[in-house]
Design a protein around this motif. Structure first.
Motif, PDB file in Angstrom:
ATOM      1  N   THR A  65       0.835  -1.185   0.000  1.00 54.70           N
ATOM      2  CA  THR A  65       0.000   0.000   0.000  1.00 54.70           C
ATOM      3  C   THR A  65       0.879   1.248   0.000  1.00 54.70           C
ATOM      4  OG1 THR A  65      -0.116  -0.014   2.401  1.00 54.70           O
ATOM      5  CG2 THR A  65      -1.861  -1.202   1.218  1.00 54.70           C
ATOM      6  N   LEU A  66       0.238   2.395  -0.214  1.00 52.27           N
ATOM      7  CA  LEU A  66       0.989   3.637  -0.317  1.00 52.27           C
ATOM      8  C   LEU A  66       1.713   3.978   0.978  1.00 52.27           C
ATOM      9  CD1 LEU A  66       1.593   5.860  -2.334  1.00 52.27           C
ATOM     10  CD2 LEU A  66      -0.390   7.118  -1.475  1.00 52.27           C
ATOM     11  N   SER A  67       1.116   3.632   2.134  1.00 53.56           N
ATOM     12  CA  SER A  67       1.764   3.936   3.411  1.00 53.56           C
ATOM     13  C   SER A  67       3.062   3.146   3.570  1.00 53.56           C
ATOM     14  CB  SER A  67       0.809   3.615   4.570  1.00 53.56           C
ATOM     15  OG  SER A  67       0.446   2.241   4.551  1.00 53.56           O
ATOM     16  N   ARG A  68       3.059   1.887   3.108  1.00 48.02           N
ATOM     17  CA  ARG A  68       4.280   1.077   3.207  1.00 48.02           C
ATOM     18  C   ARG A  68       5.342   1.553   2.212  1.00 48.02           C
ATOM     19  NH1 ARG A  68       4.527  -3.108   6.432  1.00 48.02           N
ATOM     20  NH2 ARG A  68       2.614  -3.962   7.342  1.00 48.02           N
ATOM     21  N   ILE A  69       4.897   1.992   1.040  1.00 48.83           N
ATOM     22  CA  ILE A  69       5.839   2.539   0.066  1.00 48.83           C
ATOM     23  C   ILE A  69       6.479   3.806   0.619  1.00 48.83           C
ATOM     24  CG2 ILE A  69       6.033   3.581  -2.233  1.00 48.83           C
ATOM     25  CD1 ILE A  69       3.752   1.746  -3.108  1.00 48.83           C
ATOM     26  N   LYS A  70       5.677   4.613   1.287  1.00 43.56           N
ATOM     27  CA  LYS A  70       6.192   5.846   1.896  1.00 43.56           C
ATOM     28  C   LYS A  70       7.251   5.533   2.939  1.00 43.56           C
ATOM     29  CE  LYS A  70       4.605  10.078   4.170  1.00 43.56           C
ATOM     30  NZ  LYS A  70       3.412  10.809   4.673  1.00 43.56           N
ATOM     31  N   GLN A  71       6.983   4.513   3.759  1.00 42.17           N
ATOM     32  CA  GLN A  71       7.951   4.122   4.782  1.00 42.17           C
ATOM     33  C   GLN A  71       9.212   3.529   4.157  1.00 42.17           C
ATOM     34  OE1 GLN A  71       5.871   1.398   7.317  1.00 42.17           O
ATOM     35  NE2 GLN A  71       4.426   2.935   8.092  1.00 42.17           N
ATOM     36  N   ARG A  72       9.026   2.746   3.109  1.00 43.32           N
ATOM     37  CA  ARG A  72      10.143   2.042   2.473  1.00 43.32           C
ATOM     38  C   ARG A  72      11.158   3.006   1.877  1.00 43.32           C
ATOM     39  NH1 ARG A  72       9.219  -1.691  -2.854  1.00 43.32           N
ATOM     40  NH2 ARG A  72      11.407  -2.033  -3.400  1.00 43.32           N
ATOM     41  N   PHE A  73      10.676   4.062   1.199  1.00 36.09           N
ATOM     42  CA  PHE A  73      11.574   4.996   0.537  1.00 36.09           C
ATOM     43  C   PHE A  73      11.788   6.286   1.327  1.00 36.09           C
ATOM     44  CE2 PHE A  73       9.785   2.712  -3.272  1.00 36.09           C
ATOM     45  CZ  PHE A  73      10.942   2.010  -3.567  1.00 36.09           C
ATOM     46  N   GLY A  74      11.119   6.425   2.462  1.00 36.69           N
ATOM     47  CA  GLY A  74      11.250   7.642   3.246  1.00 36.69           C
ATOM     48  C   GLY A  74      10.792   8.872   2.488  1.00 36.69           C
ATOM     49  N   LEU A  75       9.558   8.829   1.986  1.00 34.89           N
ATOM     50  CA  LEU A  75       9.079   9.863   1.071  1.00 34.89           C
ATOM     51  C   LEU A  75       8.488  11.061   1.804  1.00 34.89           C
ATOM     52  CD1 LEU A  75       7.246   7.586  -1.530  1.00 34.89           C
ATOM     53  CD2 LEU A  75       9.622   8.377  -1.555  1.00 34.89           C
ATOM     54  N   SER A  76       8.611  12.211   1.160  1.00 32.87           N
ATOM     55  CA  SER A  76       7.939  13.415   1.638  1.00 32.87           C
ATOM     56  C   SER A  76       6.496  13.384   1.130  1.00 32.87           C
ATOM     57  CB  SER A  76       8.651  14.658   1.102  1.00 32.87           C
ATOM     58  OG  SER A  76       8.505  14.742  -0.305  1.00 32.87           O
ATOM     59  N   PRO A  77       5.610  14.234   1.658  1.00 33.52           N
ATOM     60  CA  PRO A  77       4.224  14.280   1.167  1.00 33.52           C
ATOM     61  C   PRO A  77       4.133  14.555  -0.338  1.00 33.52           C
ATOM     62  CG  PRO A  77       4.385  15.417   3.252  1.00 33.52           C
ATOM     63  CD  PRO A  77       5.795  15.090   2.853  1.00 33.52           C
ATOM     64  N   VAL A  78       4.997  15.425  -0.844  1.00 28.29           N
ATOM     65  CA  VAL A  78       4.962  15.749  -2.279  1.00 28.29           C
ATOM     66  C   VAL A  78       5.374  14.535  -3.106  1.00 28.29           C
ATOM     67  CG1 VAL A  78       5.973  17.180  -4.101  1.00 28.29           C
ATOM     68  CG2 VAL A  78       5.384  18.199  -1.893  1.00 28.29           C
ATOM     69  N   GLN A  79       6.410  13.842  -2.670  1.00 29.72           N
ATOM     70  CA  GLN A  79       6.850  12.649  -3.397  1.00 29.72           C
ATOM     71  C   GLN A  79       5.768  11.567  -3.378  1.00 29.72           C
ATOM     72  OE1 GLN A  79      10.538  12.034  -1.179  1.00 29.72           O
ATOM     73  NE2 GLN A  79      11.726  12.443  -3.054  1.00 29.72           N
ATOM     74  N   THR A  80       5.080  11.446  -2.262  1.00 28.51           N
ATOM     75  CA  THR A  80       3.988  10.480  -2.168  1.00 28.51           C
ATOM     76  C   THR A  80       2.882  10.811  -3.163  1.00 28.51           C
ATOM     77  OG1 THR A  80       4.466  10.215   0.197  1.00 28.51           O
ATOM     78  CG2 THR A  80       2.344   9.399  -0.590  1.00 28.51           C
ATOM     79  N   GLU A  81       2.585  12.093  -3.314  1.00 24.21           N
ATOM     80  CA  GLU A  81       1.565  12.511  -4.273  1.00 24.21           C
ATOM     81  C   GLU A  81       1.994  12.215  -5.704  1.00 24.21           C
ATOM     82  OE1 GLU A  81       0.918  16.590  -3.461  1.00 24.21           O
ATOM     83  OE2 GLU A  81      -0.065  16.245  -1.533  1.00 24.21           O
ATOM     84  N   TYR A  82       3.285  12.380  -5.995  1.00 25.49           N
ATOM     85  CA  TYR A  82       3.785  12.074  -7.335  1.00 25.49           C
ATOM     86  C   TYR A  82       3.641  10.586  -7.645  1.00 25.49           C
ATOM     87  CZ  TYR A  82       5.744  16.573  -8.759  1.00 25.49           C
ATOM     88  OH  TYR A  82       5.891  17.874  -9.165  1.00 25.49           O
ATOM     89  N   ILE A  83       3.874   9.738  -6.646  1.00 28.79           N
ATOM     90  CA  ILE A  83       3.705   8.297  -6.855  1.00 28.79           C
ATOM     91  C   ILE A  83       2.254   7.995  -7.194  1.00 28.79           C
ATOM     92  CG2 ILE A  83       3.571   6.103  -5.611  1.00 28.79           C
ATOM     93  CD1 ILE A  83       6.223   6.676  -4.382  1.00 28.79           C
ATOM     94  N   GLY A  84       1.338   8.619  -6.482  1.00 26.95           N
ATOM     95  CA  GLY A  84      -0.077   8.389  -6.757  1.00 26.95           C
ATOM     96  C   GLY A  84      -0.505   8.901  -8.121  1.00 26.95           C
ATOM     97  N   ALA A  85       0.096  10.019  -8.543  1.00 25.11           N
ATOM     98  CA  ALA A  85      -0.321  10.648  -9.801  1.00 25.11           C
ATOM     99  C   ALA A  85       0.427  10.133 -11.019  1.00 25.11           C
ATOM    100  CB  ALA A  85      -0.129  12.167  -9.706  1.00 25.11           C
ATOM    101  N   SER A  86       1.565   9.459 -10.811  1.00 29.02           N
ATOM    102  CA  SER A  86       2.416   9.087 -11.948  1.00 29.02           C
ATOM    103  C   SER A  86       1.716   8.166 -12.941  1.00 29.02           C
ATOM    104  CB  SER A  86       3.703   8.425 -11.444  1.00 29.02           C
ATOM    105  OG  SER A  86       3.411   7.285 -10.645  1.00 29.02           O
ATOM    106  N   THR A  87       0.916   7.227 -12.446  1.00 32.84           N
ATOM    107  CA  THR A  87       0.223   6.305 -13.351  1.00 32.84           C
ATOM    108  C   THR A  87      -0.815   7.034 -14.190  1.00 32.84           C
ATOM    109  OG1 THR A  87       0.540   4.527 -11.734  1.00 32.84           O
ATOM    110  CG2 THR A  87      -1.050   4.140 -13.490  1.00 32.84           C
ATOM    111  N   SER A  88      -1.565   7.933 -13.564  1.00 36.16           N
ATOM    112  CA  SER A  88      -2.575   8.691 -14.299  1.00 36.16           C
ATOM    113  C   SER A  88      -1.940   9.616 -15.330  1.00 36.16           C
ATOM    114  CB  SER A  88      -3.431   9.511 -13.327  1.00 36.16           C
ATOM    115  OG  SER A  88      -4.132   8.666 -12.431  1.00 36.16           O
TER     116      SER A  88
END
Length: 221
Positions: A1-24
């Motif tokens: 899930t996105l929360s585990r991906i965030k923990q895995r890569f140590g992402l900032s909120p902006v980077q997390t949003e980019y991951i969510g938006a990249s596929t679209s």
């Protein structure tokens, strides 16, 4: 899930949003690529095989990603592949289907997509605690998909409409016979349909973008 991906890569909120938006964003890019370059220049079959390779590349990149950049790149490629398939697959299915069953076959494609989404979400939730397994599942599913596509491609023809567009009229008639069109079309009707397609393509070559804004099209716009 996105929360585990965030923990895995140590992402900032902006980077997390980019991951969510990249596929679209990738899907939008895929649609634009088809409209600009691939809609008629390549055969439907070639596009679908190329799209399968893009899917595999995206799955593998997401599965082996050890940093944020590779992960986002993989998801973007998956988005591009999804955008291409969303546009090409229904068109291809419609072009090779007998007119009596065309709507039914296209509906199967839509139903499969809508069934696959909840199954995918359910699988992701079930494997949420098994990160290593889910990563390998991405890679294996991508490779198996490409192997299956390569096998099926031996038996799948180009669409008659696509062949007519590229001037391969005799091959188009062969494909029509192979697809059992004679059950619904006589030889004369088949030739008439091919001639009608040729006429449409010739007229389309004369079309210009500014024709959309002529008086005849103003009401529709």
């Amino acid at each position: 899930t996105l929360s585990r991906i965030k923990q895995r890569f140590g992402l900032s909120p902006v980077q997390t949003e980019y991951i969510g938006a990249s596929t679209s964003l990738g899907a939008i890019l895929g649609l634009l690529i088809i409209v600009a370059f691939g809609g008629t220049r390549c055969s439907r079959k070639t596009l679908l095989l190329t799209d399968s390779i893009a899917y595999v590349a995206g799955f593998v990149m997401v599965g082996v990603a050890t940093n944020y950049t590779v992960f986002v790149a993989g998801r973007t490629i998956l988005g591009i592949a999804h955008g291409v398939s969303t546009m090409i697959v229904p068109v291809y299915v419609g072009e090779i289907s007998p007119k009596e069953y065309r709507g039914l076959f296209i509906t199967f494609n839509t139903a499969a997509l809508n069934l696959g989404l909840p199954l995918g979400f359910g699988l992701a939730m079930g494997l949420d605690s098994y990160v290593d397994i889910s990563r390998w599942l991405f890679i294996i599913s991508g490779v198996l998909s490409l192997a299956f596509a390569s096998l099926v491609a031996r038996f799948v023809p180009n669409s008659p409409r696509d062949l007519v567009y590229h001037g391969r009229l005799e091959k188009a008639q062969e494909v029509i016979k192979k697809l059992s069109y004679p059950d619904t079309l006589t030889q004369y009707e088949m030739v008439q349909e091919i001639n009608a397609l040729v006429k449409v393509f010739e007229e389309n070559k004369k079309a210009r973008f500014k024709d959309l804004f002529t008086a005849g099209n103003a009401k529709a716009l």
